[in-house]
Design a protein around this motif. Structure first.
Motif, PDB file in Angstrom:
ATOM      1  N   GLN A  13      45.228  35.445  32.552  1.00 61.75           N
ATOM      2  CA  GLN A  13      43.837  35.010  32.624  1.00 61.75           C
ATOM      3  C   GLN A  13      43.657  33.919  33.679  1.00 61.75           C
ATOM      4  O   GLN A  13      44.615  33.195  33.993  1.00 61.75           O
ATOM      5  CB  GLN A  13      43.387  34.489  31.263  1.00 61.75           C
ATOM      6  CG  GLN A  13      43.286  35.568  30.197  1.00 61.75           C
ATOM      7  CD  GLN A  13      42.679  35.044  28.912  1.00 61.75           C
ATOM      8  OE1 GLN A  13      42.637  33.849  28.651  1.00 61.75           O
ATOM      9  NE2 GLN A  13      42.183  35.960  28.079  1.00 61.75           N
ATOM     10  N   PRO A  14      42.466  33.795  34.211  1.00 58.66           N
ATOM     11  CA  PRO A  14      42.206  32.691  35.145  1.00 58.66           C
ATOM     12  C   PRO A  14      42.590  31.354  34.527  1.00 58.66           C
ATOM     13  O   PRO A  14      42.322  31.103  33.348  1.00 58.66           O
ATOM     14  CB  PRO A  14      40.700  32.784  35.391  1.00 58.66           C
ATOM     15  CG  PRO A  14      40.387  34.230  35.174  1.00 58.66           C
ATOM     16  CD  PRO A  14      41.292  34.675  34.059  1.00 58.66           C
ATOM     17  N   LYS A  86      43.847  32.032  40.006  1.00 61.09           N
ATOM     18  CA  LYS A  86      42.469  32.446  40.225  1.00 61.09           C
ATOM     19  C   LYS A  86      42.417  33.955  40.435  1.00 61.09           C
ATOM     20  O   LYS A  86      43.416  34.560  40.865  1.00 61.09           O
ATOM     21  CB  LYS A  86      41.917  31.754  41.478  1.00 61.09           C
ATOM     22  CG  LYS A  86      42.012  30.242  41.461  1.00 61.09           C
ATOM     23  CD  LYS A  86      41.545  29.663  42.787  1.00 61.09           C
ATOM     24  CE  LYS A  86      41.659  28.148  42.809  1.00 61.09           C
ATOM     25  NZ  LYS A  86      41.199  27.574  44.101  1.00 61.09           N
ATOM     26  N   PRO A  87      41.269  34.585  40.194  1.00 58.84           N
ATOM     27  CA  PRO A  87      41.170  36.027  40.445  1.00 58.84           C
ATOM     28  C   PRO A  87      41.564  36.400  41.882  1.00 58.84           C
ATOM     29  O   PRO A  87      42.143  37.477  42.097  1.00 58.84           O
ATOM     30  CB  PRO A  87      39.696  36.320  40.165  1.00 58.84           C
ATOM     31  CG  PRO A  87      39.314  35.304  39.135  1.00 58.84           C
ATOM     32  CD  PRO A  87      40.057  34.064  39.529  1.00 58.84           C
ATOM     33  N   GLU A  88      41.286  35.537  42.826  1.00 52.06           N
ATOM     34  CA  GLU A  88      41.630  35.841  44.216  1.00 52.06           C
ATOM     35  C   GLU A  88      43.129  35.766  44.498  1.00 52.06           C
ATOM     36  O   GLU A  88      43.569  36.110  45.605  1.00 52.06           O
ATOM     37  CB  GLU A  88      40.872  34.923  45.178  1.00 52.06           C
ATOM     38  CG  GLU A  88      40.992  33.447  44.891  1.00 52.06           C
ATOM     39  CD  GLU A  88      39.803  32.910  44.109  1.00 52.06           C
ATOM     40  OE1 GLU A  88      39.348  33.593  43.150  1.00 52.06           O
ATOM     41  OE2 GLU A  88      39.345  31.789  44.436  1.00 52.06           O
ATOM     42  N   THR A  90      45.082  37.648  42.837  1.00 47.89           N
ATOM     43  CA  THR A  90      45.520  39.000  42.498  1.00 47.89           C
ATOM     44  C   THR A  90      46.055  39.713  43.729  1.00 47.89           C
ATOM     45  O   THR A  90      45.375  39.801  44.760  1.00 47.89           O
ATOM     46  CB  THR A  90      44.365  39.798  41.892  1.00 47.89           C
ATOM     47  OG1 THR A  90      43.983  39.200  40.647  1.00 47.89           O
ATOM     48  CG2 THR A  90      44.762  41.248  41.652  1.00 47.89           C
ATOM     49  N   THR A 111      48.096  40.167  38.494  1.00 45.85           N
ATOM     50  CA  THR A 111      46.677  40.406  38.282  1.00 45.85           C
ATOM     51  C   THR A 111      46.104  39.250  37.483  1.00 45.85           C
ATOM     52  O   THR A 111      46.590  38.957  36.384  1.00 45.85           O
ATOM     53  CB  THR A 111      46.434  41.724  37.545  1.00 45.85           C
ATOM     54  OG1 THR A 111      47.016  42.807  38.290  1.00 45.85           O
ATOM     55  CG2 THR A 111      44.945  41.986  37.365  1.00 45.85           C
ATOM     56  N   SER A 113      42.828  38.107  35.717  1.00 45.69           N
ATOM     57  CA  SER A 113      41.556  38.644  35.238  1.00 45.69           C
ATOM     58  C   SER A 113      41.344  38.265  33.788  1.00 45.69           C
ATOM     59  O   SER A 113      42.307  38.163  33.011  1.00 45.69           O
ATOM     60  CB  SER A 113      41.551  40.162  35.387  1.00 45.69           C
ATOM     61  OG  SER A 113      40.377  40.727  34.829  1.00 45.69           O
ATOM     62  N   SER A 114      40.077  38.084  33.425  1.00 42.55           N
ATOM     63  CA  SER A 114      39.747  37.824  32.024  1.00 42.55           C
ATOM     64  C   SER A 114      39.417  39.135  31.313  1.00 42.55           C
ATOM     65  O   SER A 114      39.119  39.125  30.109  1.00 42.55           O
ATOM     66  CB  SER A 114      38.581  36.848  31.940  1.00 42.55           C
ATOM     67  OG  SER A 114      37.474  37.331  32.692  1.00 42.55           O
TER      68      SER A 114
END
Length: 114
Positions: A13-14, A86-88, A90, A111, A113-114
């Motif tokens: 998760q983030p 952070k998502p970025e 990934t 990855t 992601s929430s």
């Protein structure tokens, strides 16, 4: 021959953390600089961390203060501790050594992601 094997990727998760490992064989590990790169879909592969044979480290601004590269010469292993993900972030993360050209591992997927 040179072989690099990454592990430790996954779904997080983030704000979470992961530690990647890369075990090297076929080289005198302790004398070589090592690097971690990543490649997101549709983007070029980019350096995220590097460590010299003497332990000096280098990071781009995008990960500075969040990622830490380290090495254990007794285990022929380089690590990438990733915090505050952070998502970025990934991407597929690759281990690299430059010995008569670039050598890469198979990559490990991260990855965020929430």
């Amino acid at each position: 021959q040179v072989q690099l094997v990454e592990s430790g990727g996954g779904l997080v998760q983030p704000g979470g953390s992961l530690r990647l490992s890369c075990v090297a064989s076929g080289i005198m590990f302790r004398i070589y600089a090592m690097g971690w790169y990543r490649q997101a879909p549709g983007k070029q592969r980019e350096l995220v961390a590097a460590i010299s044979s003497g332990g000096s480290t280098n990071y781009p601004d995008s990960v500075k203060g969040r990622f830490t590269i380290s090495r254990d010469n007794a285990k022929n292993t380089v690590y990438l501790q990733m915090n505050s993900l952070k998502p970025e972030d990934t991407a597929v993360y690759y281990c690299n050594v430059k010995l008569l050209g670039d050598h890469w591992g198979q990559g490990t997927q991260v990855t965020v992601s929430s």
